[in-house]
Write an enzyme that holds these catalytic residues in place. Structure first.
Site, PDB file in Angstrom:
ATOM      1  N   PHE A 142       0.868  -1.188   0.000  1.00  0.00           N
ATOM      2  CA  PHE A 142       0.000   0.000   0.000  1.00  0.00           C
ATOM      3  C   PHE A 142       0.900   1.231   0.000  1.00  0.00           C
ATOM      4  CE2 PHE A 142      -2.351   3.530   1.771  1.00  0.00           C
ATOM      5  CZ  PHE A 142      -3.547   3.461   1.069  1.00  0.00           C
ATOM      6  N   ASP A 227       9.213   2.788   1.795  1.00  0.00           N
ATOM      7  CA  ASP A 227       8.049   3.578   2.196  1.00  0.00           C
ATOM      8  C   ASP A 227       7.943   3.467   3.717  1.00  0.00           C
ATOM      9  OD1 ASP A 227       5.521   4.355   3.029  1.00  0.00           O
ATOM     10  OD2 ASP A 227       4.529   3.695   1.207  1.00  0.00           O
ATOM     11  N   LYS A 256       2.462  10.668   7.907  1.00  0.00           N
ATOM     12  CA  LYS A 256       1.773  10.279   9.153  1.00  0.00           C
ATOM     13  C   LYS A 256       2.293  10.990  10.403  1.00  0.00           C
ATOM     14  CE  LYS A 256      -0.380   5.992   7.723  1.00  0.00           C
ATOM     15  NZ  LYS A 256      -1.784   6.235   8.008  1.00  0.00           N
TER      16      LYS A 256
HETATM   17  N1  PLP Z   1       2.201   4.441   2.391  1.00  0.00           N
HETATM   18  C1  PLP Z   1       1.928   3.760   3.505  1.00  0.00           C
HETATM   19  C2  PLP Z   1       2.854   2.648   3.931  1.00  0.00           C
HETATM   20  C3  PLP Z   1       0.797   4.061   4.264  1.00  0.00           C
HETATM   21  O1  PLP Z   1       0.531   3.339   5.365  1.00  0.00           O
HETATM   22  C4  PLP Z   1      -0.042   5.099   3.836  1.00  0.00           C
HETATM   23  C5  PLP Z   1      -1.282   5.405   4.579  1.00  0.00           C
HETATM   24  O2  PLP Z   1      -1.832   4.601   5.278  1.00  0.00           O
HETATM   25  C6  PLP Z   1       0.280   5.802   2.676  1.00  0.00           C
HETATM   26  C7  PLP Z   1       1.403   5.440   1.973  1.00  0.00           C
HETATM   27  C8  PLP Z   1      -0.593   6.929   2.192  1.00  0.00           C
HETATM   28  O3  PLP Z   1      -0.520   7.990   3.073  1.00  0.00           O
HETATM   29  P1  PLP Z   1      -1.664   9.120   3.043  1.00  0.00           P
HETATM   30  O4  PLP Z   1      -2.907   8.498   3.555  1.00  0.00           O
HETATM   31  O5  PLP Z   1      -1.118  10.201   3.959  1.00  0.00           O
HETATM   32  O6  PLP Z   1      -1.786   9.600   1.642  1.00  0.00           O
END
Ligand code: PLP
Length: 415
Positions: A142, A227, A256
């Site tokens: 994700f 990520d 986050k």
């Molecule tokens: N990458 C990871 C690993 C995430 O957990 C999230 C959100 O849960 C995102 C990207 C996307 O972040 P955002 O919701 O701030 O766009």
């Protein structure tokens, strides 16, 4: 009007004009204090969600509130056409604590993923390798909801109906080194990995997988991107998860918890990778605004004084043992808990449902959430103490018992 889950006095106000793209619980929160969220009735909820791994130092930390207020009274916005202190200072601080050379600021996790994807492709372009444009991601990944990040997200449910998605994305099985060796080629611009997959249900990468990822990307001249949007900022018991694994990628993405609740995203990278982006190649109006940067700086400065990594490891251990006890008491319903630090998951076995337990937990004034196909996710504020954790587990046990009663009743009546 909607009934309140705890059965309290005031009905929850409905907000009929909000888009129905979330399944919001019928609670109207008005205030936060540490690990507690307080609703319109004054009912206090113990928060093990923390805005989904956002409020690392809890809600309304006075030092962060003070930094936000002071910055808001001084300078709220300044275009990226100019310099300002909060962004410059935050970039310096992030470089110092991460060992990376350059920082790009944006407003969210998905924007950080987009920036990383664009950086990787532009780097190949600048090297004259125009057919090196493939982004390799992992199964069950994700990376966000904008189209580029979504193309790197292995979840058909999130992708359905949004096509055509950008081309040039492939997936390789998570934690499978043999497949990774075939997946990364001279056409790979970057390999992107979550060190602990969060949204798909808390799956830590193996050390072997991340070590191989480093070697294989280096061999093929591709960037390695971690990520760390969910794992970063101390969630796993080290400031960044790459430190836990002792594998240094070329790029990390953060969001986050960075500003403890204000919207911010960041991409940190080596000088070599950063050289791909020239003035005008990528940008954002709000990215790196003074107020979120001031909040992030206050967060990082506070962390320096808190010995938070040791605390996260201690609390994470206590939580893991509690979850193991819960799982062992009901093997029919739970699998083995997993995760790192204060990023833990408790898998729920079919036909039982994590969502039912989340629902029952609301009645106990406990906030947990469900991730992946059927896993309870625990990402509390990192400042949670032992007493609060034990209280949360007491409430969770009640929630589990009451959801079991409901499930048994439903089975008995054939519903
Ligand atoms: N990458 C990871 C690993 C995430 O957990 C999230 C959100 O849960 C995102 C990207 C996307 O972040 P955002 O919701 O701030 O766009």
């Amino acid at each position: 009007m909607i009934a309140h889950p705890g059965g309290s006095s005031l009905p929850v106000i409905e907000h009929p004009h909000l888009m129905k793209n979330y399944n919001r619980a019928p609670i109207n929160f008005v205030r936060g204090e540490g690990v507690w969220l307080i609703d319109q009735n004054g009912d206090r909820y113990l928060d093990l969600v923390a805005g989904i791994a956002v409020c690392a130092l809890g809600h309304s930390h006075p030092a962060i509130v003070g930094a936000i207020a002071a910055q808001a009274a001084t300078l709220v916005h300044c275009s990226n056409l100019y310099h300002h202190e909060p962004a410059g200072e935050l970039a310096n601080k992030l470089a110092e604590i991460s060992g990376f050379d350059r920082v790009f600021f944006c407003n969210s996790g998905t924007e950080a993923s987009e920036a990383a994807i664009k950086l990787a492709r532009k780097r190949a372009f600048r090297l004259g390798q125009t057919d090196r444009n493939v982004i390799v991601a992992c199964t069950n990944s994700f990376h966000g909801r904008t189209l580029g990040a979504l193309a790197a997200t292995d979840n058909p449910k999130y992708q359905e109906g949004f096509g055509p998605l950008p081309a040039g994305f492939t997936f390789t099985p998570f934690n499978d080194v043999a497949s990774l060796e075939k997946a990364v080629t001279s056409k790979t611009a970057a390999l992107i990995i979550e060190p602990v997959q969060g949204e798909s249900g808390i799956f830590p990468a193996t050390n072997e997988f991340l070590t191989a990822a480093r070697e294989i990307t280096e061999k093929h001249g591709a960037l390695l991107i971690f990520d760390e949007i969910q794992t970063g900022m101390g969630r796993t018991g080290t400031l960044f998860a790459f430190e836990y694994y002792n594998v240094r990628p070329d790029v990390i993405t953060l969001a986050k918890a960075l500003a403890n609740g204000l919207p911010i995203g960041a991409l940190l990278c080596t000088d070599e990778a950063a050289g791909a982006l020239h003035p005008g190649d990528h940008g954002t109006t709000f990215g790196g605004s003074p107020v979120p940067c001031a909040a992030a700086l206050a967060h990082l400065n506070l962390r320096d004084r808190m010995n938070l990594n040791a605390h996260v490891l201690n609390m994470g251990h206590i939580l893991l043992l509690e979850l193991r006890e819960i799982a062992n008491a009901d093997r029919e319903r739970f699998g083995d808990p997993r995760g790192l630090g204060l990023m833990l998951g408790l898998p729920v076995m079919d036909p039982f449902s994590a969502k039912d337990i989340v629902q029952a937990a609301l009645d106990q004034q406990l906030l947990v959430n469900a991730a992946g196909s059927n896993t309870l996710r625990f990402v509390p504020p990192l400042i949670i103490n032992e007493e609060e954790l034990r209280e949360a587990m007491r409430r969770l046990r009640h929630a589990i018992a009451s959801s079991r009663v409901r499930q048994d009743e439903a089975t008995a009546t054939g519903h």
